[in-house]
Write a protein that holds these residues in place. Structure first.
Motif, PDB file in Angstrom:
ATOM      1  N   GLY A  10      -3.150  13.877 -64.230  1.00  0.00           N
ATOM      2  CA  GLY A  10      -3.857  12.833 -64.963  1.00  0.00           C
ATOM      3  C   GLY A  10      -5.285  12.652 -64.478  1.00  0.00           C
ATOM      4  O   GLY A  10      -6.208  12.457 -65.278  1.00  0.00           O
ATOM      5  N   THR A  11      -5.487  12.725 -63.178  1.00  0.00           N
ATOM      6  CA  THR A  11      -6.827  12.596 -62.619  1.00  0.00           C
ATOM      7  C   THR A  11      -7.728  13.740 -63.080  1.00  0.00           C
ATOM      8  O   THR A  11      -8.875  13.516 -63.486  1.00  0.00           O
ATOM      9  CB  THR A  11      -6.762  12.575 -61.075  1.00  0.00           C
ATOM     10  N   ILE A  12      -7.194  14.945 -63.055  1.00  0.00           N
ATOM     11  CA  ILE A  12      -7.961  16.101 -63.528  1.00  0.00           C
ATOM     12  C   ILE A  12      -8.277  15.945 -65.016  1.00  0.00           C
ATOM     13  O   ILE A  12      -9.407  16.216 -65.453  1.00  0.00           O
ATOM     14  CB  ILE A  12      -7.187  17.416 -63.263  1.00  0.00           C
ATOM     15  N   LEU A  13      -7.295  15.496 -65.811  1.00  0.00           N
ATOM     16  CA  LEU A  13      -7.520  15.303 -67.244  1.00  0.00           C
ATOM     17  C   LEU A  13      -8.586  14.245 -67.525  1.00  0.00           C
ATOM     18  O   LEU A  13      -9.408  14.403 -68.429  1.00  0.00           O
ATOM     19  CB  LEU A  13      -6.218  14.929 -67.944  1.00  0.00           C
ATOM     20  N   ILE A  14      -8.589  13.171 -66.764  1.00  0.00           N
ATOM     21  CA  ILE A  14      -9.594  12.120 -66.968  1.00  0.00           C
ATOM     22  C   ILE A  14     -10.988  12.631 -66.616  1.00  0.00           C
ATOM     23  O   ILE A  14     -11.961  12.342 -67.322  1.00  0.00           O
ATOM     24  CB  ILE A  14      -9.231  10.855 -66.166  1.00  0.00           C
ATOM     25  N   ILE A  15     -11.096  13.414 -65.552  1.00  0.00           N
ATOM     26  CA  ILE A  15     -12.396  13.983 -65.193  1.00  0.00           C
ATOM     27  C   ILE A  15     -12.900  14.908 -66.295  1.00  0.00           C
ATOM     28  O   ILE A  15     -14.071  14.835 -66.706  1.00  0.00           O
ATOM     29  CB  ILE A  15     -12.311  14.713 -63.838  1.00  0.00           C
ATOM     30  N   ILE A  16     -12.013  15.764 -66.810  1.00  0.00           N
ATOM     31  CA  ILE A  16     -12.396  16.662 -67.906  1.00  0.00           C
ATOM     32  C   ILE A  16     -12.765  15.851 -69.145  1.00  0.00           C
ATOM     33  O   ILE A  16     -13.754  16.169 -69.830  1.00  0.00           O
ATOM     34  CB  ILE A  16     -11.263  17.657 -68.196  1.00  0.00           C
ATOM     35  N   LEU A  17     -11.999  14.812 -69.450  1.00  0.00           N
ATOM     36  CA  LEU A  17     -12.278  13.956 -70.602  1.00  0.00           C
ATOM     37  C   LEU A  17     -13.661  13.321 -70.511  1.00  0.00           C
ATOM     38  O   LEU A  17     -14.436  13.364 -71.460  1.00  0.00           O
ATOM     39  CB  LEU A  17     -11.219  12.863 -70.730  1.00  0.00           C
ATOM     40  N   VAL A  18     -13.980  12.761 -69.368  1.00  0.00           N
ATOM     41  CA  VAL A  18     -15.264  12.081 -69.203  1.00  0.00           C
ATOM     42  C   VAL A  18     -16.424  13.066 -69.315  1.00  0.00           C
ATOM     43  O   VAL A  18     -17.423  12.785 -69.988  1.00  0.00           O
ATOM     44  CB  VAL A  18     -15.303  11.314 -67.860  1.00  0.00           C
ATOM     45  N   LEU A  19     -16.296  14.216 -68.688  1.00  0.00           N
ATOM     46  CA  LEU A  19     -17.376  15.209 -68.756  1.00  0.00           C
ATOM     47  C   LEU A  19     -17.564  15.738 -70.174  1.00  0.00           C
ATOM     48  O   LEU A  19     -18.697  15.813 -70.670  1.00  0.00           O
ATOM     49  CB  LEU A  19     -17.094  16.362 -67.793  1.00  0.00           C
ATOM     50  N   ALA A  20     -16.474  16.095 -70.837  1.00  0.00           N
ATOM     51  CA  ALA A  20     -16.577  16.620 -72.200  1.00  0.00           C
ATOM     52  C   ALA A  20     -17.078  15.544 -73.156  1.00  0.00           C
ATOM     53  O   ALA A  20     -17.922  15.809 -74.024  1.00  0.00           O
ATOM     54  CB  ALA A  20     -15.224  17.150 -72.657  1.00  0.00           C
ATOM     55  N   TYR A  21     -16.575  14.330 -73.015  1.00  0.00           N
ATOM     56  CA  TYR A  21     -16.983  13.250 -73.907  1.00  0.00           C
ATOM     57  C   TYR A  21     -18.471  12.928 -73.741  1.00  0.00           C
ATOM     58  O   TYR A  21     -19.175  12.734 -74.725  1.00  0.00           O
ATOM     59  CB  TYR A  21     -16.134  12.004 -73.636  1.00  0.00           C
ATOM     60  N   ALA A  22     -18.934  12.886 -72.504  1.00  0.00           N
ATOM     61  CA  ALA A  22     -20.354  12.611 -72.268  1.00  0.00           C
ATOM     62  C   ALA A  22     -21.232  13.706 -72.857  1.00  0.00           C
ATOM     63  O   ALA A  22     -22.266  13.420 -73.475  1.00  0.00           O
ATOM     64  CB  ALA A  22     -20.612  12.465 -70.770  1.00  0.00           C
ATOM     65  N   LEU A  23     -20.821  14.949 -72.700  1.00  0.00           N
ATOM     66  CA  LEU A  23     -21.584  16.068 -73.254  1.00  0.00           C
ATOM     67  C   LEU A  23     -21.621  16.009 -74.778  1.00  0.00           C
ATOM     68  O   LEU A  23     -22.682  16.156 -75.389  1.00  0.00           O
ATOM     69  CB  LEU A  23     -20.979  17.395 -72.790  1.00  0.00           C
ATOM     70  N   ILE A  24     -20.476  15.750 -75.393  1.00  0.00           N
ATOM     71  CA  ILE A  24     -20.416  15.679 -76.854  1.00  0.00           C
ATOM     72  C   ILE A  24     -21.193  14.482 -77.386  1.00  0.00           C
ATOM     73  O   ILE A  24     -21.963  14.604 -78.347  1.00  0.00           O
ATOM     74  CB  ILE A  24     -18.948  15.644 -77.328  1.00  0.00           C
ATOM     75  N   ALA A  25     -21.027  13.311 -76.769  1.00  0.00           N
ATOM     76  CA  ALA A  25     -21.725  12.112 -77.235  1.00  0.00           C
ATOM     77  C   ALA A  25     -23.239  12.260 -77.111  1.00  0.00           C
ATOM     78  O   ALA A  25     -23.987  11.859 -78.008  1.00  0.00           O
ATOM     79  CB  ALA A  25     -21.250  10.888 -76.456  1.00  0.00           C
ATOM     80  N   THR A  26     -23.701  12.854 -76.029  1.00  0.00           N
ATOM     81  CA  THR A  26     -25.129  13.043 -75.839  1.00  0.00           C
ATOM     82  C   THR A  26     -25.680  14.095 -76.799  1.00  0.00           C
ATOM     83  O   THR A  26     -26.780  13.938 -77.338  1.00  0.00           O
ATOM     84  CB  THR A  26     -25.419  13.443 -74.382  1.00  0.00           C
ATOM     85  N   THR A  27     -24.923  15.146 -77.045  1.00  0.00           N
ATOM     86  CA  THR A  27     -25.356  16.177 -77.988  1.00  0.00           C
ATOM     87  C   THR A  27     -25.464  15.616 -79.399  1.00  0.00           C
ATOM     88  O   THR A  27     -26.453  15.851 -80.101  1.00  0.00           O
ATOM     89  CB  THR A  27     -24.386  17.372 -77.961  1.00  0.00           C
ATOM     90  N   VAL A  28     -24.452  14.876 -79.814  1.00  0.00           N
ATOM     91  CA  VAL A  28     -24.487  14.258 -81.144  1.00  0.00           C
ATOM     92  C   VAL A  28     -25.672  13.304 -81.251  1.00  0.00           C
ATOM     93  O   VAL A  28     -26.377  13.279 -82.260  1.00  0.00           O
ATOM     94  CB  VAL A  28     -23.156  13.536 -81.445  1.00  0.00           C
ATOM     95  N   ALA A  29     -25.909  12.519 -80.213  1.00  0.00           N
ATOM     96  CA  ALA A  29     -27.028  11.580 -80.238  1.00  0.00           C
ATOM     97  C   ALA A  29     -28.370  12.302 -80.335  1.00  0.00           C
ATOM     98  O   ALA A  29     -29.242  11.897 -81.108  1.00  0.00           O
ATOM     99  CB  ALA A  29     -27.004  10.701 -78.993  1.00  0.00           C
ATOM    100  N   SER A  30     -28.526  13.356 -79.580  1.00  0.00           N
ATOM    101  CA  SER A  30     -29.816  14.044 -79.612  1.00  0.00           C
ATOM    102  C   SER A  30     -30.042  14.786 -80.925  1.00  0.00           C
ATOM    103  O   SER A  30     -31.189  14.958 -81.352  1.00  0.00           O
ATOM    104  CB  SER A  30     -29.936  15.011 -78.437  1.00  0.00           C
TER     105      SER A  30
END
Length: 69
Positions: A10-30
């Motif tokens: 679960g800890t590994i999944l949350i880390i992957i989730l946060v990194l992927a989500y931040a990358l996707i959200a920032t890409t969409v925003a830009s």
């Protein structure tokens, strides 16, 4: 599955989730908000900053296991 293993996965999944989500959200925003006013940026990042909590809650609920009776 042992609880320690569930928490590790679960800890590994949350880390992957946060990194992927931040990358996707920032890409969409830009790509989409380049010419938008500042308040649109504020609203977008406020909402996307809170939205990642929903899948994280599901992972945390899975990590905790069944409720004790």
């Amino acid at each position: 599955m042992p609880l320690r293993l569930k928490k590790f996965i679960g800890t590994i999944l949350i880390i992957i989730l946060v990194l992927a989500y931040a990358l996707i959200a920032t890409t969409v925003a830009s790509l989409t908000l380049a010419t938008s006013p500042w308040w649109i940026h504020l609203l977008y990042f406020f909402l996307t900053g809170l939205l990642w909590i929903l899948p994280a809650m599901l992972i945390i609920k899975w990590m905790a296991g069944p409720k004790a009776r």
